[in-house]
Scaffold this active site. Structure first.
Site, mmCIF file in Angstrom:
data_model
loop_
_atom_site.group_PDB
_atom_site.id
_atom_site.type_symbol
_atom_site.label_atom_id
_atom_site.label_comp_id
_atom_site.label_asym_id
_atom_site.label_seq_id
_atom_site.Cartn_x
_atom_site.Cartn_y
_atom_site.Cartn_z
ATOM 1 C CG ASN A 78 -24.225 -3.073 49.672
ATOM 2 O OD1 ASN A 78 -24.395 -4.101 50.305
ATOM 3 N ND2 ASN A 78 -24.970 -1.999 49.842
ATOM 4 N N GLY A 95 -23.725 -6.642 51.585
ATOM 5 C CA GLY A 95 -25.059 -7.251 51.614
ATOM 6 C C GLY A 95 -25.489 -7.691 50.224
ATOM 7 C CG ASP A 141 -27.817 2.365 41.364
ATOM 8 O OD1 ASP A 141 -26.760 2.560 41.988
ATOM 9 O OD2 ASP A 141 -28.778 3.157 41.385
ATOM 10 N N GLY A 159 -29.111 -2.735 55.145
ATOM 11 C CA GLY A 159 -29.727 -1.469 54.729
ATOM 12 C C GLY A 159 -31.050 -1.191 55.441
ATOM 13 C CE1 TYR A 160 -33.023 3.903 54.198
ATOM 14 C CE2 TYR A 160 -31.888 2.825 52.391
ATOM 15 C CZ TYR A 160 -32.141 3.955 53.144
ATOM 16 O OH TYR A 160 -31.493 5.144 52.837
ATOM 17 C CG ASP A 161 -33.383 -5.762 54.072
ATOM 18 O OD1 ASP A 161 -34.081 -5.178 53.215
ATOM 19 O OD2 ASP A 161 -32.478 -6.572 53.776
HETATM 20 P P1 ITT Z 1 -22.428 -0.369 45.244
HETATM 21 O O1 ITT Z 1 -22.800 0.863 44.439
HETATM 22 O O2 ITT Z 1 -20.971 -0.500 45.480
HETATM 23 O O3 ITT Z 1 -23.059 -1.616 44.707
HETATM 24 P P2 ITT Z 1 -24.029 0.936 47.290
HETATM 25 O O4 ITT Z 1 -24.390 0.563 48.690
HETATM 26 O O5 ITT Z 1 -23.447 2.309 47.078
HETATM 27 O O6 ITT Z 1 -23.062 -0.197 46.732
HETATM 28 P P3 ITT Z 1 -26.364 1.722 45.757
HETATM 29 O O7 ITT Z 1 -25.740 2.974 45.287
HETATM 30 O O8 ITT Z 1 -27.125 0.876 44.778
HETATM 31 O O9 ITT Z 1 -25.291 0.743 46.393
HETATM 32 O O10 ITT Z 1 -27.311 2.067 46.988
HETATM 33 C C1 ITT Z 1 -28.271 1.182 47.436
HETATM 34 C C2 ITT Z 1 -28.885 1.706 48.734
HETATM 35 O O11 ITT Z 1 -30.153 1.108 48.936
HETATM 36 C C3 ITT Z 1 -28.026 1.336 49.950
HETATM 37 O O12 ITT Z 1 -28.179 2.313 50.949
HETATM 38 C C4 ITT Z 1 -28.629 0.027 50.388
HETATM 39 O O13 ITT Z 1 -28.452 -0.204 51.755
HETATM 40 C C5 ITT Z 1 -30.109 0.206 50.010
HETATM 41 N N1 ITT Z 1 -30.625 -1.085 49.549
HETATM 42 C C6 ITT Z 1 -30.553 -1.606 48.295
HETATM 43 N N2 ITT Z 1 -31.028 -2.860 48.268
HETATM 44 C C7 ITT Z 1 -31.387 -3.143 49.523
HETATM 45 C C8 ITT Z 1 -31.930 -4.277 50.133
HETATM 46 O O14 ITT Z 1 -32.127 -5.404 49.461
HETATM 47 N N3 ITT Z 1 -32.183 -4.237 51.430
HETATM 48 C C9 ITT Z 1 -31.953 -3.123 52.132
HETATM 49 N N4 ITT Z 1 -31.431 -1.998 51.666
HETATM 50 C C10 ITT Z 1 -31.151 -1.999 50.348
#
Ligand code: ITT
Length: 197
Positions: A9, A11, A72, A155-157
């Site tokens: 990810n 971000g 996560d 993401g949801y920011d």
């Molecule tokens: P990795 O597992 O490869 O790290 P991922 O995107 O699949 O990447 P997750 O399974 O942890 O990661 O999912 C996290 C979700 O929550 C993802 O949709 C993000 O956009 C959201 N999220 C997590 N932290 C965030 C943040 O700081 N701001 C906005 N959205 C966030």
């Protein structure tokens, strides 16, 4: 000691690199071809450990003096039964983009007639090293809006207003998120673990 991030990810990687400026931090995809890790844990903590351990096992025969760090994370909305929670990355379906997930949550709030309601982010971080495995957590509370505002963060920011503010993380300067986000709080604890290794 090198910190290898078990994340794809962008971000998250950017925020973690900005926080750990004094350390050598790289994404696992800088070393090996990225691949899908099945995240079938029932908690953030389990999923973070699955990711960190998977990457550690792949790299242990080719890297030295390193730890693997995995994050996560997700957002929970109590008015929606704490969903999407650990399913935040797949809220709009398998392979959904950040935008798909953001608008799915906005649409769900709209369907319930909710304009603004409390929500919180959670981040679990796992560190896997030759000396053992460790996990830490961080949280950030605030409200979600049934609309997206601003382009900052990821993401949801754009729909999340942190406690004490009136703008979303999409509109606020990135320093605000950096100061007290779920990820920053977890990273502060992760740093203590790393210093002890
Ligand atoms: P990795 O597992 O490869 O790290 P991922 O995107 O699949 O990447 P997750 O399974 O942890 O990661 O999912 C996290 C979700 O929550 C993802 O949709 C993000 O956009 C959201 N999220 C997590 N932290 C965030 C943040 O700081 N701001 C906005 N959205 C966030």
């Amino acid at each position: 000691m090198k910190i290898i991030l078990a994340s794809g990810n962008k971000g998250k990687i950017k925020e973690i690199k900005e926080y750990c400026m004094e350390s050598e931090v790289l994404a696992y995809s800088d070393i090996i071809e990225p691949f899908e890790i099945v995240e079938d844990g029932l908690t953030y903590q389990e999923n973070a450990l699955i990711k960190a351990q998977t990457i550690y096992d792949k790299l242990k025969d080719r890297e030295e003096n390193f730890v693997v760090l995995a994050d996560d994370s997700g957002i929970s909305v109590p008015a929606l039964g704490n969903t999407p929670g650990i399913y935040s990355a797949r809220y709009a379906g398998e392979g959904a983009s950040d935008k798909d997930n953001l608008y799915k949550l906005i649409d769900t709030l709209k369907e319930k007639g909710i304009k603004r309601t409390p929500a919180y982010y959670t981040a679990a971080m796992a560190i896997v090293s030759e000396k053992g495995s460790f996990t830490v957590h961080g949280w950030m509370h605030g409200d979600v809006l049934a609309q997206a505002r601003g382009e900052g963060g990821f993401g949801y920011d754009p729909m999340f207003i942190p406690e004490g503010y009136e703008e979303t993380l999409g509109d606020l300067d990135k320093e605000v998120k950096q100061a007290f986000s779920h990820r920053t709080k977890a990273l502060k604890l992760a740093k203590l673990v790393l210093e002890g290794l």
